[in-house]
Design an enzyme around this catalytic site. Structure first.
Site, PDB file in Angstrom:
ATOM      1  N   ALA A 130     -19.194   8.402  85.709  1.00  0.00           N
ATOM      2  CA  ALA A 130     -19.982   8.966  85.421  1.00  0.00           C
ATOM      3  C   ALA A 130     -20.341   8.366  83.366  1.00  0.00           C
ATOM      4  O   ALA A 130     -20.023   7.224  83.611  1.00  0.00           O
ATOM      5  CB  ALA A 130     -19.398  10.659  84.459  1.00  0.00           C
ATOM      6  N   MET A 131     -21.775   9.010  82.889  1.00  0.00           N
ATOM      7  CA  MET A 131     -22.890   7.454  82.452  1.00  0.00           C
ATOM      8  C   MET A 131     -22.998   8.732  81.306  1.00  0.00           C
ATOM      9  O   MET A 131     -23.225   9.753  81.362  1.00  0.00           O
ATOM     10  CB  MET A 131     -23.384   7.094  83.196  1.00  0.00           C
ATOM     11  CG  MET A 131     -24.920   7.180  82.236  1.00  0.00           C
ATOM     12  SD  MET A 131     -23.558   4.901  81.300  1.00  0.00           S
ATOM     13  CE  MET A 131     -24.282   4.912  79.803  1.00  0.00           C
ATOM     14  N   GLU A 132     -22.773   8.555  80.161  1.00  0.00           N
ATOM     15  CA  GLU A 132     -22.712   9.572  78.789  1.00  0.00           C
ATOM     16  C   GLU A 132     -24.735   9.256  78.406  1.00  0.00           C
ATOM     17  O   GLU A 132     -24.543   9.776  77.057  1.00  0.00           O
ATOM     18  CB  GLU A 132     -21.958   8.967  77.631  1.00  0.00           C
ATOM     19  CG  GLU A 132     -22.365   6.785  76.984  1.00  0.00           C
ATOM     20  CD  GLU A 132     -21.980   5.877  77.739  1.00  0.00           C
ATOM     21  OE1 GLU A 132     -21.284   6.511  78.900  1.00  0.00           O
ATOM     22  OE2 GLU A 132     -22.246   4.878  76.969  1.00  0.00           O
ATOM     23  N   GLU A 141     -27.210   2.002  82.366  1.00  0.00           N
ATOM     24  CA  GLU A 141     -26.060   0.995  81.447  1.00  0.00           C
ATOM     25  C   GLU A 141     -25.276  -0.052  82.574  1.00  0.00           C
ATOM     26  O   GLU A 141     -25.154   0.160  83.713  1.00  0.00           O
ATOM     27  CB  GLU A 141     -24.343   1.727  80.776  1.00  0.00           C
ATOM     28  CG  GLU A 141     -24.206   0.782  80.237  1.00  0.00           C
ATOM     29  CD  GLU A 141     -23.316   1.652  79.578  1.00  0.00           C
ATOM     30  OE1 GLU A 141     -22.987   2.676  79.252  1.00  0.00           O
ATOM     31  OE2 GLU A 141     -21.922   0.779  79.054  1.00  0.00           O
ATOM     32  N   GLU A 174     -16.452   1.111  74.100  1.00  0.00           N
ATOM     33  CA  GLU A 174     -15.374   2.012  74.848  1.00  0.00           C
ATOM     34  C   GLU A 174     -13.866   1.940  74.795  1.00  0.00           C
ATOM     35  O   GLU A 174     -13.589   3.013  74.959  1.00  0.00           O
ATOM     36  CB  GLU A 174     -15.687   1.338  76.453  1.00  0.00           C
ATOM     37  CG  GLU A 174     -17.207   1.348  77.450  1.00  0.00           C
ATOM     38  CD  GLU A 174     -17.575   2.676  77.539  1.00  0.00           C
ATOM     39  OE1 GLU A 174     -16.595   3.467  77.855  1.00  0.00           O
ATOM     40  OE2 GLU A 174     -18.678   2.810  77.870  1.00  0.00           O
ATOM     41  N   GLU A 200     -17.149  11.085  77.935  1.00  0.00           N
ATOM     42  CA  GLU A 200     -18.202  10.936  78.194  1.00  0.00           C
ATOM     43  C   GLU A 200     -18.996  11.803  76.922  1.00  0.00           C
ATOM     44  O   GLU A 200     -20.145  11.737  76.065  1.00  0.00           O
ATOM     45  CB  GLU A 200     -19.151  11.604  79.307  1.00  0.00           C
ATOM     46  CG  GLU A 200     -18.932  10.999  80.332  1.00  0.00           C
ATOM     47  CD  GLU A 200     -18.652   9.719  80.663  1.00  0.00           C
ATOM     48  OE1 GLU A 200     -19.256   8.641  80.002  1.00  0.00           O
ATOM     49  OE2 GLU A 200     -17.928   8.808  81.417  1.00  0.00           O
TER      50      GLU A 200
HETATM   51  N1  B3K Z   1     -20.392   3.420  79.845  1.00  0.00           N
HETATM   52  C1  B3K Z   1     -20.469   4.353  81.357  1.00  0.00           C
HETATM   53  C2  B3K Z   1     -19.854   2.714  82.385  1.00  0.00           C
HETATM   54  C3  B3K Z   1     -21.381   1.910  82.664  1.00  0.00           C
HETATM   55  C4  B3K Z   1     -20.814   1.044  83.548  1.00  0.00           C
HETATM   56  C5  B3K Z   1     -22.166  -0.029  84.320  1.00  0.00           C
HETATM   57  N2  B3K Z   1     -21.630  -0.742  84.896  1.00  0.00           N
HETATM   58  C6  B3K Z   1     -19.059   5.083  81.491  1.00  0.00           C
HETATM   59  C7  B3K Z   1     -18.405   5.947  80.515  1.00  0.00           C
HETATM   60  O1  B3K Z   1     -17.950   4.190  80.427  1.00  0.00           O
HETATM   61  O2  B3K Z   1     -18.365   6.399  79.812  1.00  0.00           O
HETATM   62 ZN    ZN Z   2     -17.390   5.249  77.941  1.00  0.00          ZN
END
Ligand code: B3K
Ligand code: ZN
Length: 864
Positions: free
Chosen positions: A263-265, A123, A321, A299
């Site tokens: 973190a990343m989901e 992402e 978000e 997440e």
């Molecule tokens: N969705 C990711 C963030 C991605 C950032 C890309 N530069 C984490 C979050 O908001 O949960």
């Molecule tokens: Zn998020």
């Protein structure tokens, strides 16, 4: 930069649905540090015009072969970052073989090798650094993934369920994963490494068993139980509050050291920055524990709000978000102190978000144009986005809001949708018209509310007139729909019922006009009004409350948040008066007396009490001025803090000694530690012998909250113990880089003429590493955000330190560079000398031959 080189702007208005679908994606990874071969097999079907070419995105890829149903394709071209294939049949299987180099990928986007493990971050648009693909969130596909690697990477992970694994003929090994849920490329993940694993399980409320696995670097297992228990709490909370259950058989979290954000989901395989996972009492503070719980929750909550229902295009980012931040805030508030969580969220809004919204990067929560998408993971999209969801929650109430969520999932599960789709579900489920409310999605800037109060004793009527004034520096300002919550207090501090002409009036006023008056009667005396209770809308409130009213609110308001808010306003008023006068008055006796009562009482929520004893941050105070009076704010706040410390020294000593910290992690113990820390913060400013004793005692404790409280109190007060304590900390923790980040952040706070040179010297410290975002943020991020006096030195050396770093990061890691640039974005708000010096640094960046898109977008906006 020539016109051809100039980065392209994308516009929301230009959105077009894709011409092809990718029904299924098969990926095969042959992992090698410098040459990883990726074979992609895409099952395509045309949904657009017969003549439309297939346009795939790709960056830094070596194309090895391109074939369709076993025939090589020749009718293609690579233009910039796109692979364009003409004359494809309506249905076909396209095979693409590419090579990439994970080891040299320092951008931490796409597939990279660092800290001994392969991992991915896709992402927003990182998948295109892995293979050619329709790298856009509205193309949803099922994925089968085969990973082949050396056995020195025993764990080979991807999304979904593992369906096969074994040895290859050449002595390596493989694993095959299938994800049954359709997903966009940004949710793809791959990890290969040698980890310790904490295994657990969770039974959902419908009885499904889910395996839970938490992967961490070898030796770190003792730091995993908190993250695991946070995950289970999150799973249970989402079932109870939102009626949402987990859907796969396994949920994995991997902690890695090199990561651009928290973190990343990724579906079924979250990847976390290790600092958002690892914690035990010796190495992590209570605040770290709270952050970990909240990010693990965030997440996890994305599994429904983001993954099951995703965004049609990146302009809709707040759809997932804003909503997921709202959900994680509610999770923390239901599990812990609602007031403290609200205070934290509002601090972020009033400092970072309001300043973004009044500066060159101002954008609506649904931006309309973007150069580099990574620049839009902002406090506006996230935190203001969450405030917008919170306002809907206030307008609809919990029951209708949950009906709206249910309808949203009924309508859109498995789809990529827009913010409008979300609002429609909320409106249709509740029968509440949200047409005007939707403007919050398209207008940037912070609305300013002017409030006039009047009381008529003859009619016993009280009136509030609320006027919506245009946000600063923003063009559009159509009248918004604002839920404006209030409480009226009588002179004894009792809440009075709101009524007018025999009808009761809801405490949330529906403000929908440019100017609107609300009347209340049956009031025998003029009430004290608590306005914008709980910060019911993200607005700047202009009101003329006197100190007496504020003290009354601080004592009696039903909302703890509003009590804290009144306290902050009291301090703000005093600071402003001080700055305006030639001979600043000390804090009034009433304010000191109110603080004294609070400390002596040691009653109620002790963590809230600790907050009530704090002066507003520099950023909060800066927000009150058009041109920020840096030196005056620093001088007057130091004076006030010294006054509080000196006048209430004995109270702080008594309070510190009376509170017993039993070292546990429950809310009561956390609150005790935070109040003790606040006492120590003030005591460090005195020459009291007890202070030195307390500092030494806390610094040698085995609880990191206490250790850090002591060190940061000592350093901020330039206490004589500071140097010894810092040296000791370094020798004690050098083996643990995450703990050393706390040390770097403390070092960043130093004062004195040689501060900049000392900080620069830390680049040579064995733990420092420019390619690790955690290290860079700990040292230079802390410096530029919190060491106000040194960062804003009149000789410009503080700015040059950041400028030099940005030039370096521009090539190593543009995403991190762009985030670190933020303090320069408000350069116009400082005095002539400072703003010129900041502008010089921005100009240095603008003059670079190869400025990344990330920095280009912000630098250009800042300079124009
Ligand atoms: N969705 C990711 C963030 C991605 C950032 C890309 N530069 C984490 C979050 O908001 O949960
Ligand atoms: Zn998020």
């Amino acid at each position: 930069m020539t016109a051809a080189q100039k980065p392209q702007t994308q516009y929301l208005k230009d959105y077009q649905a894709p011409d092809f679908l990718i029904n299924h994606t098969e990926l095969n990874f042959d992992l090698q540090p410098l040459t990883t071969r990726v074979t992609a097999l895409l099952t395509l079907s045309r949904v657009g015009a017969k003549t439309a070419p297939l346009v795939l995105d790709g960056i830094d890829l070596r194309l090895v072969s391109l074939s369709i149903d076993t025939h090589d394709i020749s009718d293609y071209k690579i233009v910039g970052e796109q692979l364009i294939i003409n004359n494809l049949p309506d249905h076909c299987q396209l095979s693409i073989v590419t090579e990439i180099s994970p080891q040299t990928n320092t951008s931490l986007e796409g597939l990279y090798l660092s800290g001994g493990a392969y991992c991915t971050q896709c992402e927003a648009q990182g998948f295109r650094k892995i293979t050619y693909y329709m790298d856009r969130p509205d193309v949803l596909s099922t994925f089968d993934v085969t990973i082949i690697a050396d056995k020195k990477y025993p764990q080979l992970l991807s999304n979904g369920n593992m369906v096969d694994s074994g040895e290859t003929q050449d002595g390596r090994h493989f694993a095959k994963w299938q994800d049954p849920f359709k997903k966009p490329s940004y949710l793809f993940a791959l990890v290969a490494g040698d980890f310790d694993v904490l295994n657990d399980s969770y039974t959902t409320k419908s009885g499904k068993n889910v395996d839970l696995a938490l992967f961490v670097d070898k030796g770190n297992l003792s730091k995993t139980p908190h993250a695991m228990s946070s995950l289970k709490k999150a799973m249970q909370w989402d079932e109870t509050r939102f009626n949402l259950e987990y859907d796969l058989d396994i949920y994995m979290i991997v902690a890695v050291d090199f990561f651009n954000m928290g973190a990343m989901e990724n579906k079924g395989l979250n990847i976390f920055n290790s600092k958002c996972v690892l914690a035990n009492q010796e190495t992590a503070t209570d605040k770290d524990y709270h952050t970990i719980e909240s990010i693990v929750g965030h997440e996890y909550f994305h599994n429904w709000t983001g993954n099951r229902v995703t965004c049609r295009d990146w302009f809709q980012l707040s759809l997932k978000e804003g909503l997921t931040v709202f959900r994680d805030q509610e999770f923390s508030s239901d599990l812990g102190s609602r007031a403290l969580n609200r205070i934290d969220a509002v601090k972020v809004m009033r400092t970072h978000q309001f300043s973004e919204d009044a500066g060159p990067m101002a954008h609506p929560i649904r931006p309309e144009k973007v150069i580099e998408m990574n620049n839009f993971y902002t406090v506006t999209v996230y935190d203001k986005g969450a405030e917008v969801i919170r306002m809907m929650h206030t307008l609809l109430g919990e029951t209708n809001f949950q009906k709206g969520m249910t309808l949203y999932f009924e309508r859109h599960d498995g789809q990529a949708v827009t913010c409008d789709d979300f609002v429609s579900a909320m409106s249709d489920a509740s029968n509440i018209n949200l047409e005007q409310f939707k403007r919050w999605y398209s207008q940037s800037g912070t609305p300013r509310l002017n409030v006039q109060q009047s009381y008529h004793s003859e009619t016993q009527t009280f009136s509030l007139t609320i006027e919506q004034a245009a946000p600063i520096n923003q063009p559009q300002n159509d009248t918004l729909h604002i839920p404006f919550a209030i409480e009226l207090l009588d002179s004894k501090g009792k809440s009075v019922p709101l009524q007018y002409k025999g009808q009761s009036v809801d405490h949330v006023l529906d403000v929908t006009k440019a100017t609107q008056t609300f009347n209340f009667d049956q009031l025998a005396e003029q009430p004290v009004a608590v306005l914008l209770e709980d910060f019911s809308a993200p607005c700047i409130l202009k009101q003329h409350s006197n100190d007496q009213d504020l003290l009354h609110i601080m004592r009696f308001a039903r909302s703890d948040f509003s009590r804290w808010d009144a306290q902050q306003q009291l301090f703000i008023n005093a600071v402003k008066r001080g700055i305006a006068s030639k001979n600043p008055e000390p804090l009034s006796n009433e304010i000191i007396a109110a603080l004294q009562v609070l400390i002596a009482s040691r009653a109620g929520d002790l963590a809230l009490l600790a907050e009530l004893l704090k002066l507003p941050s520099f950023d909060t105070l800066a927000a009150e001025f058009e041109t920020i009076p840096v030196d005056a704010i620093l001088t007057i706040t130091q004076q006030f803090e010294q006054q509080i410390a000196d006048t209430l020294e004995q109270e702080f000593i008594n309070c510190y000694q009376a509170l017993e910290d039993d070292g546990s992690v429950n809310a009561a113990a956390v609150a005790i530690r935070s109040l003790k820390q606040q006492c120590l913060y003030y005591l460090a400013k005195t020459d009291s012998l007890s202070a030195a004793e307390f500092i030494k005692e806390a610094a040698s404790s085995t609880n990191m909250t206490n250790v850090l409280g002591a060190l940061s109190g000592a350093i901020k007060a330039s206490h004589t113990l500071s140097d010894t304590l810092l040296a000791h900390f370094d020798s004690q923790w050098r083996h643990d880089v995450l703990v050393m980040d706390k040390w770097f952040a403390l070092q960043a706070m130093q004062s004195g003429d040689d501060a900049i040179d000392n900080i620069k010297a830390l680049y040579e410290h064995p733990c420092f590493d420019f390619s690790n975002p955690n290290r860079v943020r700990a040292l230079i991020g802390s410096f530029s955000h919190f060491n106000t006096a040194q960062f804003h030195r009149l000789d410009g050396k503080g700015y040059a330190l950041l400028g030099d770093l940005l030039i370096k990061l521009n090539t190593i890691n543009p995403q991190n560079a762009s985030r670190m640039l933020t303090p320069f974005m408000s350069w116009k708000r400082y005095d002539k000398v400072r703003s010129a010096a900041m502008k010089t640094q921005l100009q240095r960046l603008a003059d670079l031959d190869t400025l990344s898109d990330d920095l280009f977008e912000k630098v250009e906006k800042a300079l124009n």
